[in-house]
Design an enzyme around this catalytic site. Structure first.
Site, short mmCIF file in Angstrom:
data_model
loop_
_atom_site.label_atom_id
_atom_site.label_comp_id
_atom_site.label_asym_id
_atom_site.label_seq_id
_atom_site.Cartn_x
_atom_site.Cartn_y
_atom_site.Cartn_z
N HIS A 457 2.63 3.51 -3.52
CA HIS A 457 2.73 3.12 -4.87
C HIS A 457 4.00 3.13 -5.29
O HIS A 457 4.34 1.98 -6.15
CB HIS A 457 1.61 3.84 -5.75
CG HIS A 457 0.17 3.58 -5.36
ND1 HIS A 457 -0.74 4.61 -5.80
CD2 HIS A 457 -0.27 2.40 -4.98
CE1 HIS A 457 -1.71 3.76 -5.51
NE2 HIS A 457 -1.60 2.57 -5.11
N GLU A 695 -3.60 -5.30 18.09
CA GLU A 695 -2.82 -4.12 17.68
C GLU A 695 -2.75 -3.13 18.70
O GLU A 695 -1.89 -1.94 18.49
CB GLU A 695 -2.98 -3.62 16.25
CG GLU A 695 -4.68 -3.24 16.02
CD GLU A 695 -4.79 -2.92 14.77
OE1 GLU A 695 -4.01 -2.67 13.95
OE2 GLU A 695 -5.89 -2.76 14.30
N ASP A 719 0.69 -1.36 14.22
CA ASP A 719 0.13 -0.68 15.18
C ASP A 719 0.78 -1.07 16.57
O ASP A 719 0.60 -0.09 17.50
CB ASP A 719 -1.53 -0.73 15.00
CG ASP A 719 -2.02 0.42 14.09
OD1 ASP A 719 -1.51 1.59 14.02
OD2 ASP A 719 -2.71 -0.03 13.14
N CYS A 766 -0.04 -10.49 11.04
CA CYS A 766 -0.46 -9.58 9.73
C CYS A 766 0.33 -8.36 9.56
O CYS A 766 0.29 -7.81 8.38
CB CYS A 766 -1.71 -9.77 9.33
SG CYS A 766 -2.61 -8.71 10.50
#
Ligand code: PEP
Ligand code: MG
Length: 841
Positions: A457, A695, A719, A766
């Site tokens: 965050h 991935e 990944d 992505c």
């Protein structure tokens, strides 16, 4: 004659003998580590003084310990303060655990380099196991390597009773402040102090432990600055021992260390950082020049016990209400929905029944409100941090943050406004989301933290504030003196110390131009992303919430290429109802609309991202365990429920469903069957498009077999890089090497695209590589059809595409696939970055 009761030590080097008393280092001279000898070397190879096993070899190569079969332990330490050389000048010829013979070469060293760069070359041979010996009178005697020097009497070392009765007690975890961890001297001080207690004492670091009375064992832990350690003790004086030794550790065990200053106060730093460049991971792009301001959290004084339970309960309730109100103000004043959501999530934490039950339960047991609240939040945060899961570890930071907010309210501690100089580059172990959101961006130019991750965050807030930021820095950064001039180049993951003025000017100019460019990109965000020679690329968004979907659309996203659906389920203790799931997906689908794709990835939880309401066995290697589609197929009701909730949005958008972590064709086939069954049950005749994440290297290598059975692929470079390079994606020390631009990863992307296109299927990326401006020409050149990127970067990635020539990108991609390393790839791509000066016109 040497008897079985005696061990002979040979000279480890040629040189001039000296008595320990004359060594200009009080720890060695006082024999704190052990008695022995010192040699001023004339040779450059350190040899074994006795046969035995290498029980410790410091990774810096300057010190080594040998343990003989009869327990004699000898430490050899080349030079004084040579730990600071960080291994330069030393070449280890043996390994830890290796059996060596007397006289065998152990370490080769560069005497000239060490003499020039360290305090002294004086080399010590110390009997750390404590056997007595009669030393020759050294005074200037010249010795030859291998010459017999000392004869030890066995069976006369002091022993320490190790077996103790009673409960084991633990100290609080603490971070090591020593710039080089517990190397020989501080380790000796700790071991010596530990020996003063009867209790059995152990020092623990990340699942490893060492007898705290053994110098060698402590050194073998190979600690570094900033490591989190704690002590355990068992015995009559355990409590006292923990208190004394914890204090000693905090003070650096006799070594000059980074002082822990009160909050936001300048830190006095005695030791300079060796290199003039420190590396980290980009948490928020950009660059800034400024002056170091070290931030540290003050330690709050908390008493454990209280007498008036009612009063304590009221105190906690009031503090919780106060914190909720503060967070509401933050939500109302912060700009952007995504940021407000962070503080909404904090408000929810304040209402978490588990946390409240625990805290109020402790008050019932006679604890103070502050103690009870701190224990409850600390325990949960520690649990989150210990699960080895990046997302939960990052949520633990939120818990720490909100915990501290309430604690300060209970204790009536005011946050004093931070007096910052202009162009402050904040350095901290960790910043909390609350601190980040309230940073004065007129003064703060950027920040660098040891902890945190690019998806925390704090990183999200930094990006929203437009502050360049690095995370995952070496703890060395905490030793920088306040006021040090630094150049924070977040794009390159570098913090330059004392940068040259020309570079500063260059980056300041670049920053201004970057800003100008961002404004231009934003103005054109709604335009399509087509290359100069007319090839259209879809630029879509990676999202995890409705707020992000809204923001993405406003920034020109052409759909959603990745909805990480697990975020909708992670921080809850019970599963969302069907109606709740339907409402969430439909709301997002409504925002994306029928003109664009919405790619919903099914739950990517398990192993490293446990769902509280799905009990799972502990796994030794969660990243290689029950994760993603594997978990969902093992518990098909999860997938069925999710499919049926997603399918409810079929008419609201161009719905795509994507399966994570697919490795086997059978997984895809089973999932498709479940999807078909659910669609049938709902009376849906046309299935949504079904695709898989690429991935796992196995899926990339077998893309030609997957392609006929899917509608699309989306490459998860995060990944894919982790599994291809065998490097944990969140490992701070591997961050610079775990680079998705490694040619091995690029070759797998090329294989995937080729297979997909051969079967008329589209391929997206992505993973975070798609959000890297530098990588865009390469991904286009490799034939990728869609880039799904982090929301704030949508305008700049679209703009980047518009600058490129597709045919040139193809040629570039072919060239780059033949390179050797990620570094070479980066170097090849760099010249393509549009010179900033072009923007001025
Ligand atoms: C990836 O692995 O690249 C990816 C996009 O998935 P996640 O980061 O959510 O694991
Ligand atoms: Mg992934």
């Amino acid at each position: 004659m040497v008897t079985s009761q005696q061990v002979e030590l040979l000279a480890p080097l040629s040189g001039v003998l000296m008595a320990l008393d004359n060594v200009p280092d009080p720890v060695f001279a006082s024999r704190l580590i052990g008695d022995g000898l010192c040699i001023d070397p004339t040779s450059q190879v350190l040899c074994a003084p006795l046969a035995g096993v290498i029980s410790n070899l410091q990774h810096t190569g300057h010190a080594i310990s040998i343990t003989h079969a009869n327990g004699v332990q000898v430490l050899l330490h080349i030079g004084l303060d040579t730990v600071n050389l960080g291994g330069k000048g030393f070449t280890a010829l043996v390994e830890e655990g290796q059996q060596v013979t007397a006289g065998q070469a152990l370490i080769e060293f560069d005497a000239d380099y060490i003499a020039l760069h360290a305090r002294s070359l004086l080399t010590l041979m110390l009997v750390v196991s404590g056997e007595p010996f009669v030393a020759p009178s050294p005074g200037g005697v010249l010795v030859e390597t291998g010459q017999p020097l000392l004869r030890l009497q066995l069976g006369q070392a002091e022993t320490v009773a190790e077996v103790q009765a009673g409960d084991t007690q633990r100290s609080q975890p603490q971070r090591l402040p020593n710039p080089n961890g517990l190397h020989a001297r501080p380790a000796a001080v700790l071991a010596q102090a530990a020996k003063g207690f009867a209790a059995t004492l152990h020092l623990h670091k990340q699942g490893e432990s060492a007898n705290a009375k053994s110098l060698v064992a402590i050194m073998a832990l190979q600690t570094v600055c900033g490591d989190s350690v704690y002590l355990s003790a068992c015995g009559s004086d355990a409590e006292q021992a923990l208190k004394v030794l914890s204090e000693l550790l905090a003070e650096g065990c006799g070594e000059s260390v980074v002082a822990v200053a009160p909050e936001a106060q300048p830190v006095a730093v005695p030791e300079p950082v060796a290199s003039n460049e420190l590396r980290g991971v980009c948490a928020s792009p950009g660059s800034a020049f400024g002056h170091v301001v070290q931030l540290t959290e003050s330690v709050l004084q908390i008493s454990e016990l209280a007498t008036d339970q009612r009063h304590e309960r009221e105190q906690l309730q009031q503090a919780l209400a106060g914190a909720t109100a503060q967070l509401q103000t933050l939500c109302d004043t912060t700009q952007g929905k995504a940021q407000a959501e962070i503080f909404n999530a904090h408000q929810e934490l304040l209402e978490d029944p588990g946390l409240l039950e625990q805290a109020f339960g402790l008050i019932e047991q006679g604890k103070s409100a502050a103690f009870a609240w701190q224990s409850a939040t600390h325990q949960t945060a520690t649990l989150f941090k210990g699960l080895g899961n990046r997302l939960l570890a990052e949520r633990a930071l939120d818990l720490d943050d909100v915990g501290q907010r309430v604690l300060k309210l209970i204790l009536g501690v005011q946050d004093c406004a931070l007096e910052l100089p202009d162009l402050a580059i904040l350095i901290a172990e960790q910043l909390t989301p609350s601190q980040t959101a309230t940073l004065d961006t007129r003064k703060v130019a950027g920040f660098a933290t040891v902890g945190g991750g690019a998806s925390s965050h704090v990183a999200i807030l930094a990006r929203a504030l437009g502050l360049p930021a690095l995370c995952g820095m070496s703890p060395q950064v905490l030793a920088l003196a306040n006021g040090t001039e630094v150049l924070l180049d977040a794009d390159q993951g570098q913090l330059h110390l004392e940068p040259d003025p020309q570079r500063i000017r260059q980056l300041t100019l670049q920053r201004a131009l970057q800003h100008q460019r961002q404004q231009q990109d934003l103005q054109q965000a709604a335009q399509p992303a087509s290359t100069r020679d007319g090839v259209r690329i879809e630029v879509s968004a990676n999202i995890a919430s409705l707020a992000e979907a809204e923001q993405a659309v406003s920034l020109g996203a052409e759909g959603v290429g990745l909805l990480r659906s697990e975020f909708l389920y992670l921080e809850r203790s019970s599963p969302p109802s069907h109606a709740e799931q339907v409402a969430t997906y439909s709301a997002i689908a409504g925002v994306v609309g029928t003109g664009h794709n919405l790619v919903v990835r099914t739950l990517d939880v398990g192993g490293d991202k446990p769902l509280a309401y799905v009990p799972m066995a502990h796994e030794a290697n969660p990243f290689l365990g029950m994760r993603g589609i594997r978990l969902c197929l093992e518990r098909p009701h999860l997938l069925r429920e999710q499919f049926s909730a997603i399918l409810a949005s079929a008419d609201l958008t161009r719905l795509h469903i994507m399966l994570p972590m697919v490795t086997q064709l059978s997984e895809l086939r089973m999932a498709r069957q479940l999807l078909e069954e659910q669609a049938l049950a709902l009376g849906i005749k046309t299935l949504p498009k079904l695709g898989i994440m690429i991935e796992v290297p196995a899926a990339a290598l077998m893309a030609d077999l997957f392609a006929p059975e899917v509608d699309f692929f989306s490459i998860g470079t995060n990944d894919l890089t982790q599994y291809t390079l065998a490097m944990d994606r969140d490992h701070p020390r591997l961050a610079s090497q775990a680079d998705s631009l490694h040619p091995a990863v690029l070759r797998l992307i090329a294989t995937t695209v080729k297979a997909a296109h051969a079967h008329g299927k589209w391929v997206g990326v992505c993973g975070a590589l798609a959000s890297e401006t530098l990588a865009v020409p390469l991904l286009l050149g490799l034939g990728v059809d869609e880039l799904s990127v982090s929301v704030p970067l949508i305008p700049s990635i679209k703009a980047r595409v518009r600058e490129l020539d597709f045919v040139a990108c193809q040629a570039l991609a072919q060239r780059v696939l033949g390179l050797e390393s990620a570094g070479q790839v980066r170097a090849a791509l760099q010249p393509l970055v549009q010179p900033m000066t072009e923007l001025e016109s």
